[in-house]
Design a protein around this motif. Sequence first.
Motif, PDB file in Angstrom:
ATOM      1  N   ASP A 176       0.714  -1.026   0.413  1.00 15.45           N
ATOM      2  CA  ASP A 176      -0.071   0.626  -0.023  1.00 15.45           C
ATOM      3  C   ASP A 176       0.786   1.054  -0.302  1.00 15.45           C
ATOM      4  O   ASP A 176       0.549   2.784   0.187  1.00 15.45           O
ATOM      5  N   PHE A 177       2.086   1.492  -0.274  1.00 19.39           N
ATOM      6  CA  PHE A 177       2.976   2.227  -0.248  1.00 19.39           C
ATOM      7  C   PHE A 177       3.701   2.477  -1.354  1.00 19.39           C
ATOM      8  O   PHE A 177       3.448   2.332  -2.231  1.00 19.39           O
ATOM      9  N   ARG A 178       3.115   3.936  -1.876  1.00 20.14           N
ATOM     10  CA  ARG A 178       3.253   5.263  -3.307  1.00 20.14           C
ATOM     11  C   ARG A 178       4.860   5.616  -2.694  1.00 20.14           C
ATOM     12  O   ARG A 178       5.875   5.929  -1.852  1.00 20.14           O
ATOM     13  N   PHE A 179       5.485   5.917  -3.780  1.00 18.19           N
ATOM     14  CA  PHE A 179       6.806   6.152  -4.435  1.00 18.19           C
ATOM     15  C   PHE A 179       6.273   7.779  -3.895  1.00 18.19           C
ATOM     16  O   PHE A 179       7.341   8.472  -2.963  1.00 18.19           O
ATOM     17  N   HIS A 180       5.156   8.110  -4.149  1.00 18.32           N
ATOM     18  CA  HIS A 180       5.297   9.931  -3.930  1.00 18.32           C
ATOM     19  C   HIS A 180       5.014   9.971  -1.885  1.00 18.32           C
ATOM     20  O   HIS A 180       4.836  10.982  -1.486  1.00 18.32           O
ATOM     21  N   ASP A 181       4.591   8.869  -1.638  1.00 20.46           N
ATOM     22  CA  ASP A 181       4.801   8.521   0.060  1.00 20.46           C
ATOM     23  C   ASP A 181       5.570   9.109   0.703  1.00 20.46           C
ATOM     24  O   ASP A 181       5.595   9.756   1.978  1.00 20.46           O
ATOM     25  N   LEU A 182       6.916   8.912  -0.046  1.00 16.90           N
ATOM     26  CA  LEU A 182       8.026   8.802   0.362  1.00 16.90           C
ATOM     27  C   LEU A 182       8.150  10.923   0.175  1.00 16.90           C
ATOM     28  O   LEU A 182       9.072  11.221   1.121  1.00 16.90           O
ATOM     29  N   ARG A 183       7.412  11.626  -0.381  1.00 15.65           N
ATOM     30  CA  ARG A 183       6.938  13.062  -0.340  1.00 15.65           C
ATOM     31  C   ARG A 183       7.526  13.350   0.810  1.00 15.65           C
ATOM     32  O   ARG A 183       7.337  14.669   1.889  1.00 15.65           O
ATOM     33  N   HIS A 184       5.428  12.414   0.989  1.00 15.99           N
ATOM     34  CA  HIS A 184       4.870  13.206   2.074  1.00 15.99           C
ATOM     35  C   HIS A 184       5.631  13.167   3.241  1.00 15.99           C
ATOM     36  O   HIS A 184       5.718  13.900   4.752  1.00 15.99           O
ATOM     37  N   GLU A 185       6.410  11.463   3.553  1.00 10.08           N
ATOM     38  CA  GLU A 185       7.805  10.887   5.063  1.00 10.08           C
ATOM     39  C   GLU A 185       8.448  12.278   4.822  1.00 10.08           C
ATOM     40  O   GLU A 185       8.903  12.838   5.937  1.00 10.08           O
ATOM     41  N   ALA A 186       9.190  12.957   3.916  1.00 11.19           N
ATOM     42  CA  ALA A 186      10.048  13.238   3.846  1.00 11.19           C
ATOM     43  C   ALA A 186      10.025  14.895   4.966  1.00 11.19           C
ATOM     44  O   ALA A 186      10.620  15.552   5.629  1.00 11.19           O
ATOM     45  N   VAL A 187       8.349  15.356   4.114  1.00 10.91           N
ATOM     46  CA  VAL A 187       8.148  16.569   4.621  1.00 10.91           C
ATOM     47  C   VAL A 187       7.381  16.926   5.923  1.00 10.91           C
ATOM     48  O   VAL A 187       7.536  17.418   6.744  1.00 10.91           O
ATOM     49  N   SER A 188       6.662  15.719   6.630  1.00 12.21           N
ATOM     50  CA  SER A 188       6.428  15.566   7.707  1.00 12.21           C
ATOM     51  C   SER A 188       7.777  15.452   8.458  1.00 12.21           C
ATOM     52  O   SER A 188       7.679  15.961   9.506  1.00 12.21           O
ATOM     53  N   ARG A 189       8.724  14.966   8.608  1.00 13.68           N
ATOM     54  CA  ARG A 189       9.562  14.776   9.225  1.00 13.68           C
ATOM     55  C   ARG A 189      10.466  16.248   9.190  1.00 13.68           C
ATOM     56  O   ARG A 189      10.927  16.816  10.202  1.00 13.68           O
ATOM     57  N   LEU A 190      10.537  17.155   7.894  1.00 15.73           N
ATOM     58  CA  LEU A 190      10.805  18.901   8.328  1.00 15.73           C
ATOM     59  C   LEU A 190       9.908  19.384   9.395  1.00 15.73           C
ATOM     60  O   LEU A 190      10.334  20.335  10.071  1.00 15.73           O
ATOM     61  N   VAL A 191       8.838  18.618   9.363  1.00 15.99           N
ATOM     62  CA  VAL A 191       8.353  19.513  10.204  1.00 15.99           C
ATOM     63  C   VAL A 191       8.203  19.454  11.503  1.00 15.99           C
ATOM     64  O   VAL A 191       8.508  19.841  12.363  1.00 15.99           O
ATOM     65  N   GLU A 192       8.642  17.951  11.481  1.00  9.96           N
ATOM     66  CA  GLU A 192       8.601  17.415  12.941  1.00  9.96           C
ATOM     67  C   GLU A 192      10.146  18.045  13.345  1.00  9.96           C
ATOM     68  O   GLU A 192      10.569  18.055  14.376  1.00  9.96           O
ATOM     69  N   ALA A 193      11.210  18.116  12.089  1.00  8.64           N
ATOM     70  CA  ALA A 193      12.513  18.650  12.838  1.00  8.64           C
ATOM     71  C   ALA A 193      12.443  20.013  13.888  1.00  8.64           C
ATOM     72  O   ALA A 193      12.970  20.818  14.255  1.00  8.64           O
ATOM     73  N   GLY A 194      10.773  20.481  13.482  1.00  2.00           N
ATOM     74  CA  GLY A 194      10.789  22.524  13.587  1.00  2.00           C
ATOM     75  C   GLY A 194      10.710  23.244  13.203  1.00  2.00           C
ATOM     76  O   GLY A 194      11.092  24.024  13.414  1.00  2.00           O
ATOM     77  N   LEU A 195      11.235  22.799  11.661  1.00  2.00           N
ATOM     78  CA  LEU A 195      11.382  23.653  10.406  1.00  2.00           C
ATOM     79  C   LEU A 195       9.898  24.544  10.102  1.00  2.00           C
ATOM     80  O   LEU A 195       8.869  23.900  11.258  1.00  2.00           O
ATOM     81  N   SER A 196       9.615  25.712   9.954  1.00  2.00           N
ATOM     82  CA  SER A 196       8.540  26.572  10.093  1.00  2.00           C
ATOM     83  C   SER A 196       8.033  26.239   8.481  1.00  2.00           C
ATOM     84  O   SER A 196       8.228  25.981   7.816  1.00  2.00           O
ATOM     85  N   ASP A 197       6.849  26.400   8.946  1.00  4.85           N
ATOM     86  CA  ASP A 197       6.056  26.069   7.691  1.00  4.85           C
ATOM     87  C   ASP A 197       6.401  26.958   6.185  1.00  4.85           C
ATOM     88  O   ASP A 197       6.113  26.377   5.799  1.00  4.85           O
ATOM     89  N   GLN A 198       6.841  28.192   6.370  1.00  2.75           N
ATOM     90  CA  GLN A 198       7.885  28.833   5.751  1.00  2.75           C
ATOM     91  C   GLN A 198       9.003  28.350   4.818  1.00  2.75           C
ATOM     92  O   GLN A 198       8.422  27.736   4.210  1.00  2.75           O
TER      93      GLN A 198
END
Length: 352
Positions: A296-318
């Motif tokens: 059930d994992f798509r290649f585009h989910d890697l992008r979702h995971e990457a962005v989620s990790r950036l958010v969790e790392a504390g980067l601002s939305d901008q």
Amino acid sequence: MATIVKTPSGSWKAVIRKTGWPTTAKTFRTKRDAQDWARRTEDEMVRGVYIQRSASERMTLEAALKRYLADVTPTKKPSTQKSERHKANTLIEHLGKYSLAALTPELIANFRDTRLNSLGRRGQPISANTVRLELALLGHLYTVAIQEWGLGLTYNPVQNIRKPSPGEGRDRRLSADEEKRLFAVLRQHSNPMLAWIARIALETGMRSSEILTLTRSQVDVKRRVVRLTDTKNNEARLVPLTQAATEVFKQALNNPVRPFDCDLVFFGEPGKDGKRGPYAYTKLWNQAKKQAGLDDFRFHDLRHEAVSRLVEAGLSDQEVATISGHKSMQMLRRYTHLRAEDLVGKLDNITG
């Protein structure tokens, strides 16, 4: 006044000759229909609102879509061209025999409902977003026909129906164990580019199309940035690289089997014309994820995971939007909601 004559075949032809307007004629089954049409048309001419509809009455949706695919679609990105051809085939299958003038909001709404209650090629229900995009293509076709082709259409019927909601975005995360299994399988492949592409996607959040079209001149391993010029929203951006991503790019740029005449970072086999295009990873990716137990994992989910990790790392939305290329903060909403979950522990520390 209009001239109403009976034709040798038994039908009735109405002919209107009016100063300032081209001669207009139309054939009907009954004399009454011919008279009614002539009366309405002359009234529209007097009021200055008459539109010659004959072209739109003659052109079928199938013919219009073929013209659209020939004239408009080639101006778009290759990935968009492919998807539009597929959507056009669906529209032709269901509505292709209707003329542009005959397609009403009711007919298009029926098409929408039929599609929403249908199954796709793999036996899965057609998604609301798929139908929404099909209607978007049909709507833009009418816009082009009205504004550029001069077919005499009075309105765009797609604008008068409800569009399916695109639904919630995917929220498929990649656990540490899944990541380990996935990349263990990817690294087993004889061509290391498969694992390199997936790792770049996970480390940078770049789309597959952005990764596959990269040339060597776009990657600066010294500054640890990649300059993207061919993006989904047509806005160039600089993507910073993590240390892991930098190491992967170093390996890819030093690929010993790279042909001397190929500038692509991730290149494929020569085509019939002898030229090399981007690396074709899709089939191998699908095999690998299945082998790793991630059907059930798509290649585009890697992008979702990457962005989620950036958010969790504390980067601002901008800051995240600058890296990922999202054009609005609203598009990041499904990623930033994860931050609220992370705040639970901090709240416990405060109240504790």
